[in-house]
Write an enzyme that holds these catalytic residues in place. Sequence first.
Site, PDB file in Angstrom:
ATOM      1  N   GLU A 150     -18.794  65.859  44.364  1.00  0.00           N
ATOM      2  CA  GLU A 150     -18.068  66.032  45.631  1.00  0.00           C
ATOM      3  C   GLU A 150     -16.614  66.447  45.360  1.00  0.00           C
ATOM      4  O   GLU A 150     -16.067  67.321  46.042  1.00  0.00           O
ATOM      5  CB  GLU A 150     -18.127  64.737  46.447  1.00  0.00           C
ATOM      6  CG  GLU A 150     -19.557  64.423  46.883  1.00  0.00           C
ATOM      7  CD  GLU A 150     -19.642  63.191  47.779  1.00  0.00           C
ATOM      8  OE1 GLU A 150     -19.381  62.083  47.278  1.00  0.00           O
ATOM      9  OE2 GLU A 150     -19.956  63.337  48.968  1.00  0.00           O
ATOM     10  N   GLU A 180     -27.018  59.421  44.341  1.00  0.00           N
ATOM     11  CA  GLU A 180     -27.003  58.633  45.575  1.00  0.00           C
ATOM     12  C   GLU A 180     -28.421  58.409  46.083  1.00  0.00           C
ATOM     13  O   GLU A 180     -28.770  57.322  46.547  1.00  0.00           O
ATOM     14  CB  GLU A 180     -26.201  59.349  46.672  1.00  0.00           C
ATOM     15  CG  GLU A 180     -24.712  59.367  46.453  1.00  0.00           C
ATOM     16  CD  GLU A 180     -24.245  60.578  45.642  1.00  0.00           C
ATOM     17  OE1 GLU A 180     -25.057  61.171  44.906  1.00  0.00           O
ATOM     18  OE2 GLU A 180     -23.048  60.908  45.733  1.00  0.00           O
TER      19      GLU A 180
HETATM   20  C1  1HE Z   1     -19.477  53.277  35.708  1.00  0.00           C
HETATM   21  C2  1HE Z   1     -19.961  54.396  36.398  1.00  0.00           C
HETATM   22  C3  1HE Z   1     -19.876  54.367  37.822  1.00  0.00           C
HETATM   23  C4  1HE Z   1     -20.246  54.756  34.310  1.00  0.00           C
HETATM   24  N1  1HE Z   1     -19.325  53.274  38.407  1.00  0.00           N
HETATM   25  N2  1HE Z   1     -18.949  52.224  36.341  1.00  0.00           N
HETATM   26  N3  1HE Z   1     -22.679  57.486  40.040  1.00  0.00           N
HETATM   27  C5  1HE Z   1     -23.772  57.272  39.302  1.00  0.00           C
HETATM   28  O1  1HE Z   1     -24.773  56.759  39.767  1.00  0.00           O
HETATM   29  C6  1HE Z   1     -23.676  57.642  37.846  1.00  0.00           C
HETATM   30  C7  1HE Z   1     -23.626  56.412  37.008  1.00  0.00           C
HETATM   31  N4  1HE Z   1     -23.291  56.690  35.616  1.00  0.00           N
HETATM   32  C8  1HE Z   1     -24.177  57.229  34.729  1.00  0.00           C
HETATM   33  O2  1HE Z   1     -25.293  57.604  35.052  1.00  0.00           O
HETATM   34  C9  1HE Z   1     -23.723  57.302  33.297  1.00  0.00           C
HETATM   35  O3  1HE Z   1     -22.654  56.383  33.112  1.00  0.00           O
HETATM   36  C10 1HE Z   1     -23.226  58.710  32.850  1.00  0.00           C
HETATM   37  C11 1HE Z   1     -24.416  59.675  32.753  1.00  0.00           C
HETATM   38  C12 1HE Z   1     -22.172  59.278  33.785  1.00  0.00           C
HETATM   39  C13 1HE Z   1     -22.541  58.600  31.458  1.00  0.00           C
HETATM   40  O4  1HE Z   1     -23.430  57.957  30.556  1.00  0.00           O
HETATM   41  P1  1HE Z   1     -22.838  57.300  29.205  1.00  0.00           P
HETATM   42  O5  1HE Z   1     -24.018  56.828  28.405  1.00  0.00           O
HETATM   43  O6  1HE Z   1     -21.889  58.245  28.550  1.00  0.00           O
HETATM   44  O7  1HE Z   1     -21.929  56.063  29.668  1.00  0.00           O
HETATM   45  P2  1HE Z   1     -22.368  54.578  30.142  1.00  0.00           P
HETATM   46  O8  1HE Z   1     -22.655  53.731  28.937  1.00  0.00           O
HETATM   47  O9  1HE Z   1     -23.448  54.635  31.168  1.00  0.00           O
HETATM   48  O10 1HE Z   1     -21.071  54.072  30.882  1.00  0.00           O
HETATM   49  C14 1HE Z   1     -19.882  53.709  30.182  1.00  0.00           C
HETATM   50  C15 1HE Z   1     -19.132  52.719  31.019  1.00  0.00           C
HETATM   51  O11 1HE Z   1     -18.757  53.329  32.257  1.00  0.00           O
HETATM   52  C16 1HE Z   1     -20.015  51.527  31.424  1.00  0.00           C
HETATM   53  O12 1HE Z   1     -19.161  50.406  31.545  1.00  0.00           O
HETATM   54  P3  1HE Z   1     -19.024  49.308  30.357  1.00  0.00           P
HETATM   55  O13 1HE Z   1     -18.047  48.331  30.892  1.00  0.00           O
HETATM   56  O14 1HE Z   1     -20.423  48.777  30.153  1.00  0.00           O
HETATM   57  O15 1HE Z   1     -18.537  50.084  29.158  1.00  0.00           O
HETATM   58  C17 1HE Z   1     -20.527  51.918  32.783  1.00  0.00           C
HETATM   59  O16 1HE Z   1     -20.879  50.798  33.578  1.00  0.00           O
HETATM   60  C18 1HE Z   1     -19.305  52.603  33.335  1.00  0.00           C
HETATM   61  N5  1HE Z   1     -19.671  53.540  34.409  1.00  0.00           N
HETATM   62  N6  1HE Z   1     -20.441  55.291  35.512  1.00  0.00           N
HETATM   63  C19 1HE Z   1     -18.894  52.246  37.663  1.00  0.00           C
HETATM   64  N7  1HE Z   1     -20.270  55.388  38.559  1.00  0.00           N
HETATM   65  C20 1HE Z   1     -18.112  58.861  48.250  1.00  0.00           C
HETATM   66  S1  1HE Z   1     -19.638  58.392  47.951  1.00  0.00           S
HETATM   67  C21 1HE Z   1     -20.078  58.906  46.385  1.00  0.00           C
HETATM   68  C22 1HE Z   1     -21.343  58.220  45.993  1.00  0.00           C
HETATM   69  C23 1HE Z   1     -21.603  58.307  44.515  1.00  0.00           C
HETATM   70  O17 1HE Z   1     -20.857  58.883  43.762  1.00  0.00           O
HETATM   71  S2  1HE Z   1     -23.033  57.550  43.998  1.00  0.00           S
HETATM   72  C24 1HE Z   1     -23.229  58.023  42.348  1.00  0.00           C
HETATM   73  C25 1HE Z   1     -22.524  57.076  41.409  1.00  0.00           C
END
Ligand code: 1HE
Length: 261
Positions: free
Chosen positions: A114, A134
């Site tokens: 977005e 989402e």
């Molecule tokens: C996060 C987030 C997040 C990572 N919110 N903390 N977005 C999503 O559903 C995507 C969610 N994220 C992922 O699928 C993956 O993290 C990635 C593909 C982007 C990257 O993977 P990777 O293996 O490099 O990283 P990771 O191990 O998954 O994440 C590293 C850290 O970032 C980890 O935290 P840690 O404390 O365990 O190290 C994750 O929890 C954190 N992290 N993504 C919070 N999104 C206005 S409305 C919009 C609606 C949306 O955007 S919904 C989609 C949300």
Amino acid sequence: MTHPDIQLDIRGNNNEVAVIRLTRGKKRNALNDGLILAIRDTFDNLPATVRAAVIDGEGEHFCAGLDLSELKERDAGQGLHHSRMWHAALERVQYGPVPVIAALHGAVVGGGLELASACHIRVSDETTFYALPEGTRGIFVGGGGAVRIPRLIGAARMTDMMLTGRVYNAQDGERIGLAQYLVPQGTAFDKAFELAKRIATNAPLTNYALMHALPRIAEQPADQGFFTEAMMAAIAQSAPEAKQRVRDFLEGKAGTKVQKA
Ligand code: 1HE
């Protein structure tokens, strides 16, 4: 106006390019409320010398979208205001003072897509991938994606992405229109910066027309669109800078000819 998760750097010989970097790489540049407000404030307060901006993300990914840890127990009213806050911030990106180029790599997902779709040009590298998780998280887009993304790729493709969790890779993303440029791994920022420097040399009124008039004209019925176009054309042509640029071409000044791609 400083925020730990965003960095503003003013570059170029005339301080004409703003480089805005999301610096929350540890959390894949997930956008919490503070960071969304910081994006808004950054675009609201760009120095007057700035003529174009580049936005990119630290680490392996451009942006993992909404910070899911903040998606706790919002009621309907809070959810509405939260979405409207995103709208207000991304409106400053799209309809702010200068064209914005997104330099994309890694994940460009959810709210990250977005954010990217509020920019005027998207440059992707080969590591880029796009998704709208989402759909699988049981929520809906809320950062303007339902308006902007169908305008890039059509409602049918966005519906498919959200219903099935489909992920587009960099090649397919460029093919369907998620990005206008696809460059080798690790070079998206350089390409975006080069484009920003070039855009900064355009007449400011032309850039203004492209940012503010074109998207509105594109949505108008043809008859109204032709009329608005004529008004904008007349205003742009009347600027002294436009007259000088046309004179330069007619006098054969160096560098004013269109070059073959
Ligand atoms: C996060 C987030 C997040 C990572 N919110 N903390 N977005 C999503 O559903 C995507 C969610 N994220 C992922 O699928 C993956 O993290 C990635 C593909 C982007 C990257 O993977 P990777 O293996 O490099 O990283 P990771 O191990 O998954 O994440 C590293 C850290 O970032 C980890 O935290 P840690 O404390 O365990 O190290 C994750 O929890 C954190 N992290 N993504 C919070 N999104 C206005 S409305 C919009 C609606 C949306 O955007 S919904 C989609 C949300």
